[in-house]
Design a protein around this motif. Structure first.
Motif, PDB file in Angstrom:
ATOM      1  N   LEU A 114       0.809  -1.218   0.000  1.00  0.00           N
ATOM      2  CA  LEU A 114       0.000   0.000   0.000  1.00  0.00           C
ATOM      3  C   LEU A 114       0.845   1.271   0.000  1.00  0.00           C
ATOM      4  N   ALA A 115       2.071   1.176   0.497  1.00  0.00           N
ATOM      5  CA  ALA A 115       2.951   2.349   0.511  1.00  0.00           C
ATOM      6  C   ALA A 115       3.201   2.861  -0.906  1.00  0.00           C
ATOM      7  N   GLY A 116       3.122   1.980  -1.888  1.00  0.00           N
ATOM      8  CA  GLY A 116       3.322   2.369  -3.281  1.00  0.00           C
ATOM      9  C   GLY A 116       2.298   3.371  -3.780  1.00  0.00           C
ATOM     10  N   LEU A 117       1.135   3.390  -3.157  1.00  0.00           N
ATOM     11  CA  LEU A 117       0.096   4.341  -3.566  1.00  0.00           C
ATOM     12  C   LEU A 117       0.495   5.787  -3.281  1.00  0.00           C
ATOM     13  N   ALA A 118       1.417   5.976  -2.354  1.00  0.00           N
ATOM     14  CA  ALA A 118       1.833   7.330  -1.975  1.00  0.00           C
ATOM     15  C   ALA A 118       2.929   7.896  -2.879  1.00  0.00           C
ATOM     16  N   GLU A 119       3.472   7.089  -3.787  1.00  0.00           N
ATOM     17  CA  GLU A 119       4.598   7.540  -4.615  1.00  0.00           C
ATOM     18  C   GLU A 119       4.359   8.880  -5.299  1.00  0.00           C
ATOM     19  N   PRO A 120       3.232   9.097  -5.960  1.00  0.00           N
ATOM     20  CA  PRO A 120       3.049  10.391  -6.638  1.00  0.00           C
ATOM     21  C   PRO A 120       3.123  11.584  -5.677  1.00  0.00           C
ATOM     22  N   LEU A 121       2.681  11.382  -4.459  1.00  0.00           N
ATOM     23  CA  LEU A 121       2.702  12.459  -3.472  1.00  0.00           C
ATOM     24  C   LEU A 121       4.090  12.699  -2.903  1.00  0.00           C
ATOM     25  N   LEU A 122       4.942  11.693  -2.949  1.00  0.00           N
ATOM     26  CA  LEU A 122       6.259  11.779  -2.326  1.00  0.00           C
ATOM     27  C   LEU A 122       7.362  12.273  -3.258  1.00  0.00           C
ATOM     28  N   ARG A 123       7.129  12.219  -4.550  1.00  0.00           N
ATOM     29  CA  ARG A 123       8.174  12.571  -5.528  1.00  0.00           C
ATOM     30  C   ARG A 123       8.801  13.941  -5.246  1.00  0.00           C
ATOM     31  N   THR A 124       7.978  14.957  -4.996  1.00  0.00           N
ATOM     32  CA  THR A 124       8.482  16.302  -4.740  1.00  0.00           C
ATOM     33  C   THR A 124       9.357  16.338  -3.499  1.00  0.00           C
ATOM     34  N   LYS A 125       8.979  15.598  -2.483  1.00  0.00           N
ATOM     35  CA  LYS A 125       9.768  15.558  -1.238  1.00  0.00           C
ATOM     36  C   LYS A 125      11.141  14.944  -1.495  1.00  0.00           C
ATOM     37  N   PHE A 126      11.196  13.886  -2.304  1.00  0.00           N
ATOM     38  CA  PHE A 126      12.486  13.270  -2.616  1.00  0.00           C
ATOM     39  C   PHE A 126      13.337  14.179  -3.503  1.00  0.00           C
ATOM     40  N   GLU A 127      12.704  14.947  -4.377  1.00  0.00           N
ATOM     41  CA  GLU A 127      13.449  15.926  -5.189  1.00  0.00           C
ATOM     42  C   GLU A 127      14.093  16.972  -4.280  1.00  0.00           C
ATOM     43  N   ARG A 128      13.361  17.437  -3.298  1.00  0.00           N
ATOM     44  CA  ARG A 128      13.902  18.429  -2.351  1.00  0.00           C
ATOM     45  C   ARG A 128      15.045  17.842  -1.529  1.00  0.00           C
ATOM     46  N   LEU A 129      14.906  16.593  -1.136  1.00  0.00           N
ATOM     47  CA  LEU A 129      15.970  15.935  -0.388  1.00  0.00           C
ATOM     48  C   LEU A 129      17.235  15.817  -1.245  1.00  0.00           C
ATOM     49  N   ALA A 130      17.077  15.478  -2.520  1.00  0.00           N
ATOM     50  CA  ALA A 130      18.226  15.395  -3.427  1.00  0.00           C
ATOM     51  C   ALA A 130      18.867  16.772  -3.601  1.00  0.00           C
ATOM     52  N   ASP A 131      18.057  17.818  -3.651  1.00  0.00           N
ATOM     53  CA  ASP A 131      18.604  19.177  -3.726  1.00  0.00           C
ATOM     54  C   ASP A 131      19.437  19.495  -2.485  1.00  0.00           C
ATOM     55  N   ALA A 132      18.958  19.067  -1.329  1.00  0.00           N
ATOM     56  CA  ALA A 132      19.684  19.321  -0.084  1.00  0.00           C
ATOM     57  C   ALA A 132      21.021  18.585  -0.066  1.00  0.00           C
ATOM     58  N   VAL A 133      21.051  17.362  -0.588  1.00  0.00           N
ATOM     59  CA  VAL A 133      22.313  16.620  -0.693  1.00  0.00           C
ATOM     60  C   VAL A 133      23.270  17.379  -1.608  1.00  0.00           C
ATOM     61  N   THR A 134      22.756  17.881  -2.725  1.00  0.00           N
ATOM     62  CA  THR A 134      23.574  18.624  -3.690  1.00  0.00           C
ATOM     63  C   THR A 134      24.197  19.857  -3.043  1.00  0.00           C
ATOM     64  N   GLU A 135      23.469  20.507  -2.185  1.00  0.00           N
ATOM     65  CA  GLU A 135      23.978  21.699  -1.503  1.00  0.00           C
ATOM     66  C   GLU A 135      24.977  21.347  -0.404  1.00  0.00           C
ATOM     67  N   ARG A 136      24.752  20.272   0.288  1.00  0.00           N
ATOM     68  CA  ARG A 136      25.532  19.953   1.477  1.00  0.00           C
ATOM     69  C   ARG A 136      26.821  19.179   1.191  1.00  0.00           C
ATOM     70  N   LEU A 137      26.772  18.220   0.289  1.00  0.00           N
ATOM     71  CA  LEU A 137      27.895  17.309   0.094  1.00  0.00           C
ATOM     72  C   LEU A 137      29.207  18.002  -0.288  1.00  0.00           C
ATOM     73  N   PRO A 138      29.232  18.965  -1.218  1.00  0.00           N
ATOM     74  CA  PRO A 138      30.526  19.582  -1.550  1.00  0.00           C
ATOM     75  C   PRO A 138      31.235  20.236  -0.358  1.00  0.00           C
ATOM     76  N   SER A 139      30.495  20.938   0.489  1.00  0.00           N
ATOM     77  CA  SER A 139      31.134  21.582   1.635  1.00  0.00           C
ATOM     78  C   SER A 139      31.588  20.563   2.673  1.00  0.00           C
ATOM     79  N   VAL A 140      30.816  19.506   2.859  1.00  0.00           N
ATOM     80  CA  VAL A 140      31.214  18.459   3.799  1.00  0.00           C
ATOM     81  C   VAL A 140      32.516  17.790   3.335  1.00  0.00           C
ATOM     82  N   LEU A 141      32.595  17.503   2.048  1.00  0.00           N
ATOM     83  CA  LEU A 141      33.809  16.883   1.505  1.00  0.00           C
ATOM     84  C   LEU A 141      35.005  17.839   1.587  1.00  0.00           C
TER      85      LEU A 141
END
Length: 146
Positions: A114-141
């Motif tokens: 049933l968790a699969g039904l939420a995928e369309p609603l979660l896509r934007t949240k995962f995009e934002r999380l990927a953006d946060a990784v993009t911002e954070r990882l270079p400075s951490v490294l």
């Protein structure tokens, strides 16, 4: 399935970036969603190495068991599983210069039942999380390399 991809310029040589990112325990430092990540086995990091990861997403905490599925000279693949999701992180490394690495970061999430039904609603949240990784990882490294 939700899949996100980012190209991230890292301010360190390829070997430094690879060495740092192959230890999945370090996700605590660069992935804003990771609360805790602990290596389960011992010895050198190699295909089959495992980690216990606790992540927070949308105010909920979830635990995943991660395994290093592939470790090639310019590629790492980690797969995490629990009862509701299979997560895959694929990291592709290319030398940008002697002092910089281009990382292609791909993350995919396949929800079960049933968790699969939420995928369309979660896509934007995962995009934002990927953006946060993009911002954070270079400075951490950059900090790690000092």
């Amino acid at each position: 399935m939700i899949k996100v991809e980012r190209n991230i310029l890292l301010p360190v040589p390829l070997e430094t970036a690879f060495s740092y990112l192959e230890d999945f325990e370090r996700t605590e430092e660069w992935d804003p969603g990771t609360v805790r990540c602990v290596r389960v086995d011992t010895g050198p990091v190699r295909p089959g190495s495992t980690w216990h990861n606790t992540s927070r997403f949308l105010g909920r905490t979830t635990d995943l068991s991660y395994r290093l599925e592939a470790r090639d000279p310019a590629r790492l693949v980690f797969v995490g599983v629990n009862s509701t999701v299979t997560a895959k992180d694929e990291l592709l490394f290319a030398a940008h210069s002697a002092e910089a690495t281009l990382l292609t970061y791909q993350a995919s999430f396949r929800f079960k039942g049933l968790a699969g039904l939420a995928e369309p609603l979660l896509r934007t949240k995962f995009e934002r999380l990927a953006d946060a990784v993009t911002e954070r990882l270079p400075s951490v490294l950059a900090q790690h390399a000092r």
